[in-house]
Write a protein that holds these residues in place. Sequence first.
Motif, mmCIF file in Angstrom:
data_model
loop_
_atom_site.group_PDB
_atom_site.id
_atom_site.type_symbol
_atom_site.label_atom_id
_atom_site.label_comp_id
_atom_site.label_asym_id
_atom_site.label_seq_id
_atom_site.Cartn_x
_atom_site.Cartn_y
_atom_site.Cartn_z
ATOM 1 N N VAL A 230 -11.029 -44.452 -13.608
ATOM 2 C CA VAL A 230 -12.035 -44.578 -12.545
ATOM 3 C C VAL A 230 -11.798 -43.557 -11.432
ATOM 4 N N LEU A 231 -10.979 -42.528 -11.721
ATOM 5 C CA LEU A 231 -10.571 -41.634 -10.641
ATOM 6 C C LEU A 231 -11.634 -40.573 -10.355
ATOM 7 N N GLY A 232 -12.763 -41.024 -9.848
ATOM 8 C CA GLY A 232 -13.809 -40.092 -9.430
ATOM 9 C C GLY A 232 -14.643 -39.619 -10.593
ATOM 10 N N ILE A 233 -15.860 -39.211 -10.306
ATOM 11 C CA ILE A 233 -16.701 -38.680 -11.379
ATOM 12 C C ILE A 233 -17.226 -37.301 -11.041
ATOM 13 N N ARG A 234 -17.898 -37.157 -9.912
ATOM 14 C CA ARG A 234 -18.349 -35.824 -9.516
ATOM 15 C C ARG A 234 -17.182 -34.970 -9.037
ATOM 16 N N ASP A 235 -16.248 -35.636 -8.367
ATOM 17 C CA ASP A 235 -15.166 -34.906 -7.714
ATOM 18 C C ASP A 235 -13.822 -35.294 -8.325
ATOM 19 N N HIS A 236 -13.816 -35.458 -9.637
ATOM 20 C CA HIS A 236 -12.639 -35.973 -10.329
ATOM 21 C C HIS A 236 -11.400 -35.121 -10.066
#
Lengths: 440, 446
Positions: A230-236
């Motif tokens: 779950v560690l970010g999607i756009r700004d992973h």
Amino acid sequence: MPSADVVVIGAGLAGLTAAIAAAESGAHVVVLAKGHAATHWGPGGIDVAGIPAASTPRDGIRLLAGQPGHPYGFLGDDVAAALDWLRPHLADGGVDYVGDLDTPLQAVPTSIGGTRRAAILPAGQAAALSPWSPGERLVVCGIAGFKDFWPEAIAASLSRERIWQGGSRPASVTPISVALPGLAARHNLNALEIARRFDDPAWRATAIAALARALAAVPGSGGRVALPAVLGIRDHAAVLAAVQEHLPAAPFEMPLVPPSVPGMRLYAALRAALIRAGGRVQIGEMIERVERDGRRVTAVTAAAAARMYTVRTGALVLATGGIAGGGLVAERDGRLMEVVLGLPVEAPPVNEWLALDAFDPAGHPLEKAGIRTDTELRPVGADGVPVFDNVRVAGSLLAGQRYIGERCGDGVALSSGRRAARSLTAVPAGHAAKPGSKRP
Amino acid sequence: MTIAELIMDASEEAVGYTSDECLKCNVCLTVCPVARVTDLFPGPKYVGPQAQRFRTGRAQPVQIAGMPIPLSPDVTVDYCSGCGWCTTACPAGVKVAEMNSQSRARMKAGKRPKLRDWGLGQTDLVGRVGVLFSPISNWALANRPIRALMETTVGIHREAPFPKFGRRTLQATWKRRQKRRGPAAVPGPDKAVVYFHGCSANYYEQHVADAAIEILKRNGFETIIPEQVCCGLPLISNGIYTEARQRAHKNLDVLARYARQGYRIVGTSTSCTHTIKAEYREMLDIHEDDASLVANATWDICEFLLDLHEQGRLDTRFGRLDEDLPYHAPCQLRSHGIGLPAMDLFALVPGLRAADMDHDCCGIAGTYGMKKEKYPIGMAVGAPLFDKIRASGAAEAACDSETCRWQIEKATGTRTRHPIEILLQAYRAGDAESRKRNEQPAAGGA
């Protein structure tokens, strides 16, 4: 009627690979897909050949290529080049991958407390790849209220030696659960929502501080911490860097049930690469029929609101998936049908369809069903002669592989997608856009 | 209600029945613009196929003796904006958005709608009154204290975009023009199309209608503008199905007469044309022959023009437009399943650098983003789009749907036009170029 040089049906790894490669060689490419599936369901790694007998992916390719009828028999040598080609595309989309064909396959823990063999993983999952040093601990860190990740159950399972398939394993597995800001009152919390919160720098800072505090309270030091993916999607990339910096253990993500955040990152990076190359993706397109002229496909028609939507095309890549992806469907009379063109399907006889053990390590016999092609990926009939000249088949629709059981689906998708594109775009004339083409 | 009746009811209702195909994979959630920005909406799967199991096909919930009447599990379905992305992305063919719209209507059935929701649905009434008193109504809608009052009393957000009312309706202008021209024979279906103007071109944006009429004429089609009413989409979106069905039947009666003669129906509002194509049947459950006849005859104008081009019949004498043009594809256009015809047409215009902003939704979703409690959600949904358009530095943007245009224009300050207005401009530039060439002495053959 719009027109394209190449229509690709399917927006999974194989379809998008074929589309990007074709668009890069100058073709006007349209991807038509009925919806999102493979990428949004998968764990986001690149599984090339994770069979038990293999020590590395390259070794696995060699072993699978030796099986009669396996697509690696003619595609195996392409996998390395396809991977090298893919990496920069994904990196441009903010997704880096660690590992290559010579990285030892390692038993990587999963979010149901099992392990799977992997060698090439996105950076966020890569810390799981190295062998465990003696005494090294693993903390499984859940998020309070998040029902898709149960640290106690995962830790209990990972504490069993046999789960690690004979490889090295952590000295201890400790579950913890951390309350993150603003999530307590949520009933339907899922991975994507948490990932989006991590994209917000302010929330991220507070959340990472809470994770760090909870980890510091666990006895022992160092080691690794497994987090839900779950560690970010756009700004992973930024989230991952922050987590690596602030947590007192090396973090890695565990992929979860759909919607798969690592899979969505992979899809986003591929889609961006396709759009940069001038291609287009249209989802929600249920293919109804295909027009043909002799052994050539000339147009593809999808169901649209009220009418049909037809794209005239010079060539077609079928990347619709196998039985799981919907490219093949079983009829009641025991036939398997290929859904777009009605191509001849290679399949075991119907009396072998019933597997008594759903988890038989040998896999389900139907998984090998699919379309037989020549080495240029043209679908062939029982006599081995191509039935279409301008059609190519890519991905898990290809016969002879167990794309899940052998963990070869991604390697086959990449190598076949790229070869399909090359084979089509190398064909001169005939498929070029009609005169007065709309292309600028 | 017996179990057998319940099953009958469920299977008759095609949309609700698709919930059986749901794998619970939550792909719909990954594309939901509303769930992306707010916790108030748990996402399409939860309120759609998942809650569907607890619903009956009829307005009355199942009653079991001694048990309290179960409430629908889905009150948050009212936060669905109806953009339709969930249906588009579902790999299993579940009609999630349609299911949500129907359950909203069911939730509201039998209750008197909120004045605000009812009013937002009455685009014809609002339009007629607004046009009648246009100087006053335009003043009032631009007046901050009045807008603040509207927000507190009715619940329409004070910052919500509202267009200016025209001085008269398109219908009135058209009738006047016809009268001046005198009686003329109506050309056949190969030489004329029926224009469905929708409320926006009738009450607010006659320039869009003018552009459509002129472009159709250049391409050999006269325009027929029959009496018509609102397509009904604002009523559908606000859960007022009974009135929406009345509108649908009125339109179908008129349009079917033309469709039977082979006329095509062309619209400039992509949400109206989609409503006629799909939602009369899927959402309103109108299954008379006329509904499919009219649906099959209906075209979005860019879809129609691109089809002409594919037949080699489009006048492509576009002049040079040397400009950047950010383009937003509205949600309703995507639900047509016809690709991006406006982008394909823009590619025919020399010099025009049209760029698809590739953003899911501008946030207005018809009347959704105008509501007091939903305005901030709409603005958050559209924020990345607004940023991209502002960052492009372009003088104008393009979009096929009116409410999206108003939203984008309000949020970015960038003039936002219908694609056919851009095309008309390109035709005019082409005319100017050819006049110029004709004025110059011929410089030798080509």
